[in-house]
Design an enzyme around this catalytic site. Sequence first.
Site, PDB file in Angstrom:
ATOM      1  CG  ASP A  74      -4.309   3.254   6.434  1.00  0.00           C
ATOM      2  OD1 ASP A  74      -5.326   2.585   6.182  1.00  0.00           O
ATOM      3  OD2 ASP A  74      -3.529   3.688   5.561  1.00  0.00           O
ATOM      4  CG  ASP A  85      -0.799   1.541  11.779  1.00  0.00           C
ATOM      5  OD1 ASP A  85      -0.909   0.494  11.109  1.00  0.00           O
ATOM      6  OD2 ASP A  85      -0.310   2.591  11.338  1.00  0.00           O
ATOM      7  CG  LEU A  99      11.691   0.835   8.154  1.00  0.00           C
ATOM      8  CD1 LEU A  99      12.261   2.221   7.912  1.00  0.00           C
ATOM      9  CD2 LEU A  99      12.808  -0.172   8.369  1.00  0.00           C
ATOM     10  CD  GLU A 155      17.280   7.011   3.383  1.00  0.00           C
ATOM     11  OE1 GLU A 155      17.199   7.258   2.179  1.00  0.00           O
ATOM     12  OE2 GLU A 155      17.801   5.979   3.859  1.00  0.00           O
ATOM     13  NE  ARG A 189       6.302  -3.833   3.494  1.00  0.00           N
ATOM     14  CZ  ARG A 189       5.161  -4.041   4.140  1.00  0.00           C
ATOM     15  NH1 ARG A 189       4.027  -3.699   3.575  1.00  0.00           N
ATOM     16  NH2 ARG A 189       5.152  -4.597   5.322  1.00  0.00           N
ATOM     17  CB  CYS A 238     -34.963  13.987  27.900  1.00  0.00           C
ATOM     18  SG  CYS A 238     -35.178  15.754  27.605  1.00  0.00           S
TER      19      CYS A 238
END
Length: 681
Positions: A32, A36, A82, A112, A135, A419
């Site tokens: 995630d 972002d 947000l 909060e 959501r 190598c």
Amino acid sequence: MGDIRKDIEGLRREIRHHEHRYYVLDTPEISDFEFDQLMRRLQELEAAHPELVTPDSPTQRVGGEPAEGFDVHVHAAPMLSLDNAYSLDELREFDARVRKLIPGEAVAYAAELKFDGLSMSLLYENGRMVKAVTRGDGLRGEVVTANIRTIRTVPLMLEARGAGEREPAGPSAAGRLEVRGEVVMPLASFERVNRSRREADEAPFANPRNAAAGTVRTLDARVVAGRRLDFYAYGLLVEGAAPLPTHLDTLRWLNRHGFKTSPLVRECADLAALEAFIEDVRGRMPDLPFEIDGVVVKVNAAALQARLGATAKIPRWAVAYKYPARQATTRVLHIAVQVGRTGALTPVAEFDPVLLDGSTVSRATLHNPEEVRRLDVRVGDWVLIEKGGDVIPKVVQVITSRRAGELPEFVMPERCPVCGGTVHRPEGEAVARCESADCPAKLKGSLLHFASRRAMDIQGLGEALVDQLVDKGLVAGVADLYTMDFDTVVALERMGRKSAENLFAQIDASRAHPLHRLLFGLGIRFVGERTAQLLARRFGALDAVMAAPEEELRATEEVGPVVAESIRAFFAEPRNRALVERLRAAGLNLAEPEAPPAPAGGEDSFFAGKTFVLTGTLAAMSRDEAADTIRARGGTVTGSVSKKTHYLVVGADAGSKLARAQALGVAVLDEAAFLEKLKAV
DNA sequence: GCCCCTCGAGTTCT
DNA sequence: CTCGAGGGGC
């Protein structure tokens, strides 16, 4: 400009690909956090070039598409996410932006907890919960009502306890309204769920948030009921009614109607109060029964929120402050093996990048095979990483409880990964080494060491350039640096005329450096900076060091049998003798100037004859400068605190040395006191 | 032969 | 900065 357009389009393609993997296929390829970062980069580019923003850019919508299996619900008002603030500076910028947009208003914030769960919208009709929607992409979410009903802290019927005397009663719960909040899995439930998943040989969840998200999207509500999720409300939308005057009023209303809300809330009049709250919450984090990843800050007054408005994606009146994690968990993707200039094979854990204490961390050394065994790290493991007192991340432990099934143990390669040369690990030593004399990795390491600041100080000869020089076969040893062709170097990638000129000037200047720098730069095992200085001073010339029999070498301070043998062996090697001849031919200074006379007045200074240790960051000068200053006044500077240390000079963010000094009763000078002593001389 | 003091070596990210 | 290990004092 064409380049930027290409960058933007490339980023969009990449983001769309990962969105599809994540939201539709449910099999993400990157973390995630990495996602972002991609999104942030795109946003920054688009912000700088608004003319290149198109409606189909991934930044123009909020998230992914709902997966199949659940009905889709269109949110009455979009569920925005947000904006994030990853530092107090970014929080400060938020505050400044808010105050600039509504000048002259007295802005107060409501702060909060920011729960680490998933956002949920609950729809109520006549007090009854009728629908729960995720959501989703912010506009449309999945209907997961049956699952959410199993959460005991989601009121199925709104209570309506009486309003307190000083609070507005707020809207009645009679009509249609929407409550927004966060579904979280309490830590106790998380532990329990993972325990039983392991017993059933299922892959455990990586963290409570994933567990909560996975649970909510389970098609079997009975499973959900067994998982003990929790719900914390933070928002209220009432059809046909204005919002309550402040966010705190909303929280009170929610409480009165049977919802849990953030157990820690504070009204903050200004930035200082916000910072105090953030600090306060940080201290209480370990005692919380659920995970949080920050603090949500909202402009408290609804009227001001309305004036600030929102962009297509985020409200301008709120921000999520995220704590820089002191520790983080991540997954080991790979254990690479690096080859250093001495040929030492070093295992390095490469993991899913995570934000740790303000920077992105993607790798950490595992030092040696012994350490790998002690930690028992395996590819695929979840590990706890932290930055101790310093900057360098380290793997603290493997989270064995999250190990899914059998993972193969790490085995050190038997041949050099660079190598293919033979690898030898002497009896009783911790490190294995590549024995090949022509290993490119060793060559690159020696070049970088040779050019380093404390050795020949050739600025501009960095890793990128060394890689090219070696890979293209232009340089096969340090002596080649002095015979390189200017035009060939100019033709290299990312090398302009000016940088090439600077580089050649630096190389040229290095010819005159005193012997001790060269001796150190050669990279003879056990001959570090100090030993090189002692040797250079005692013998005066490189030829004398080369010709010295072992007894003579051992007569030098700090040179014992092991170091003496190492020096002898180095100069016995024909290729090293040839190297010296080439350096001589290139006009390098192979002599050490006479030691400068003791600094005048040094003897009676405060510093003379005393031993100092420096730690932390000094404001007025670098640590090196401070060390030079002390030495110039007749003092000695060493690296570690012991009983012999007279003073520890501490700068900001002092680490473990301060604790050690206190334990040993060593006197401590802070920067102010140190500067005072310097002035006094 | 043990123990303390230092030195050497490796190391992350911006 | 930390760990491992060489040097040298006792």
